[in-house]
Write a protein that holds these residues in place. Structure first.
Motif, PDB file in Angstrom:
ATOM      1  N   ARG A 190       7.491 -13.116   9.128  1.00  0.00           N
ATOM      2  CA  ARG A 190       6.659 -13.031   7.923  1.00  0.00           C
ATOM      3  C   ARG A 190       7.122 -14.102   6.946  1.00  0.00           C
ATOM      4  O   ARG A 190       8.083 -13.911   6.206  1.00  0.00           O
ATOM      5  N   GLU A 250       3.765  -3.078   6.435  1.00  0.00           N
ATOM      6  CA  GLU A 250       2.351  -2.719   6.309  1.00  0.00           C
ATOM      7  C   GLU A 250       1.602  -3.605   5.326  1.00  0.00           C
ATOM      8  O   GLU A 250       0.395  -3.757   5.413  1.00  0.00           O
ATOM      9  N   PRO A 252      -0.387  -6.378   3.452  1.00  0.00           N
ATOM     10  CA  PRO A 252      -1.144  -7.541   3.932  1.00  0.00           C
ATOM     11  C   PRO A 252      -0.458  -8.849   3.580  1.00  0.00           C
ATOM     12  O   PRO A 252       0.281  -8.927   2.596  1.00  0.00           O
ATOM     13  N   GLY A 299      -3.887  -7.063   8.352  1.00  0.00           N
ATOM     14  CA  GLY A 299      -2.804  -7.558   7.500  1.00  0.00           C
ATOM     15  C   GLY A 299      -2.465  -9.015   7.706  1.00  0.00           C
ATOM     16  O   GLY A 299      -1.562  -9.540   7.041  1.00  0.00           O
ATOM     17  N   GLN A 348      -6.579  -4.894   5.687  1.00  0.00           N
ATOM     18  CA  GLN A 348      -6.128  -3.704   6.400  1.00  0.00           C
ATOM     19  C   GLN A 348      -4.607  -3.608   6.434  1.00  0.00           C
ATOM     20  O   GLN A 348      -3.913  -4.626   6.424  1.00  0.00           O
ATOM     21  N   PRO A 349      -4.076  -2.383   6.461  1.00  0.00           N
ATOM     22  CA  PRO A 349      -2.633  -2.237   6.619  1.00  0.00           C
ATOM     23  C   PRO A 349      -2.194  -2.841   7.949  1.00  0.00           C
ATOM     24  O   PRO A 349      -2.878  -2.687   8.967  1.00  0.00           O
ATOM     25  N   ALA A 350      -1.109  -3.532   7.932  1.00  0.00           N
ATOM     26  CA  ALA A 350      -0.625  -4.167   9.167  1.00  0.00           C
ATOM     27  C   ALA A 350      -0.015  -3.132  10.087  1.00  0.00           C
ATOM     28  O   ALA A 350       0.683  -2.218   9.654  1.00  0.00           O
TER      29      ALA A 350
END
Length: 352
Positions: A190, A250, A252, A299, A348-350
């Motif tokens: 990330r 979670e 995004p 996400g 959307q939630p990842a």
């Protein structure tokens, strides 16, 4: 008139004999130590300048080079693929490039007065009879981050460049090549850069097939082809396992504020046909178990999603076993459809 023709014929024969002596007799000294004859560098550089001016794309195709994350992504590729010859801001070239003929100029000198469109053409096509290679991919949209970086080079110092290309410390037991990947993707997959996909949401099988496709040239990207070929295939699998093992956050990657766009995207994502299933059946959220080799999109960065959908639609994307299905799914999408789908998935939630 006859004498003129005879003279011209004699000169042509003389020129051919001289050329033959130079080419086949080895009379021209190709030693880099000797350099070119006087005037040749001027002729070559003038030819180079005019050739680029003639062939560079129209300035109207230049995207927003100041978009978030563009410069950082370009700097990461430059660090791994270009610095060896052109050096980095605040650094000097090492010995070898300075004795090449022609010698690769320091990056600040190389950028010079070239426009963004001209820089894109040079990076894409390379320069014949020099050490400058052409872009190792057929898709050329991922050249623009490099151009964005080059546009900032003139005012960039070593500290700023170092911040853009820093390789973070990694935990004990991590794959040895993780620092190189983490320069762009982050330790946990990330990075926070909207131009770069997050990896923490992806199944291991998908990461494995994607990294191998990049390394083997089956998926087109000049940035990722260079990155993947610097790592042994076995290590690519270790990296896939590492990122797949990270805890999924979670939140995004990029916030989405346009609720109307999100609503329109949901309708598109849920819609399927006899030939093409709904996006959600393969890409989630709550994808079917058979979809372990498909990327999860919830996400993910809206910027990255939109870029990939445009590539699918326009025929510039491949790499998966089901690429024909994705090309068919994307072929009818408008730019508005792509924006809506990207916004909905990004909101959307990842989850993996």
């Amino acid at each position: 008139m006859k004498r003129v023709l005879q003279t011209l014929a004699f000169l042509a024969v003389l020129g051919a004999a001289a050329g033959g002596a130079i080419v086949f007799g080895g009379l021209y000294n190709v030693s880099a130590r000797e350099g070119h004859w006087p005037g040749v560098p001027f002729v070559l550089h003038t030819t180079f300048r005019n050739s680029v001016d003639l062939r560079a794309p129209d300035p109207s195709v230049v995207p927003d080079l100041e978009a978030e994350g563009m410069v950082a992504l370009g700097a990461g590729h430059f660090e791994g693929g270009c610095k060896v010859c052109h050096a980095a801001p605040g650094q000097e070239r090492w010995a070898i490039p300075t004795v090449m003929v022609p010698h690769p100029p320091h990056i600040k000198e190389a950028v010079g007065t070239w426009s963004p469109a001209e820089l894109h053409w040079i990076v894409d096509e390379g320069v014949k009879m020099s050490g400058m290679p052409y872009w190792p991919a057929t898709r050329t949209d991922d050249i623009w981050p490099v151009v964005a970086f080059l546009q900032e080079v003139d005012g960039m110092d070593a500290d700023t460049y170092g911040e853009l290309t820093a390789r973070p410390s990694v935990p004990e037991g991590a794959p040895p090549d993780l620092p190189y990947c983490a320069m762009c993707h982050g330790i946990e997959g990330r990075s926070g850069n909207p131009q770069i996909p997050r990896l923490d949401i992806q199944p291991q099988a998908y990461l494995e097939q994607t990294l191998l496709a990049y390394a083997e040239g089956r998926r087109d990207s000049g940035i990722m082809h260079v990155a993947a070929t610097r790592v042994a295939p076995a290590e690519l699998l270790n990296l896939a396992a590492w990122f797949a093992a990270q805890e999924t956050a979670e939140a995004p990657a990029t916030p989405v504020d346009d609720l109307n766009l999100v609503t329109a995207g949901e309708a598109l994502a849920m819609r399927g046909t006899k030939e093409v299933p709904a996006c959600t059946s393969c890409h989630g959220p709550k994808a079917e178990p058979r979809a372990a080799e498909f990327p999860r999109l919830g996400g993910q960065s809206a910027v990255y999603l939109a870029q990939q959908l445009r590539l699918w639609r326009d025929g510039g994307r491949g790499g998966g076993d089901r690429k024909n299905l994705m090309a068919k799914a994307a072929q009818g999408l408008t730019d508005a459809d792509i924006a809506a789908l990207s916004a909905w998935y990004a909101a959307q939630p990842a989850s993996r």
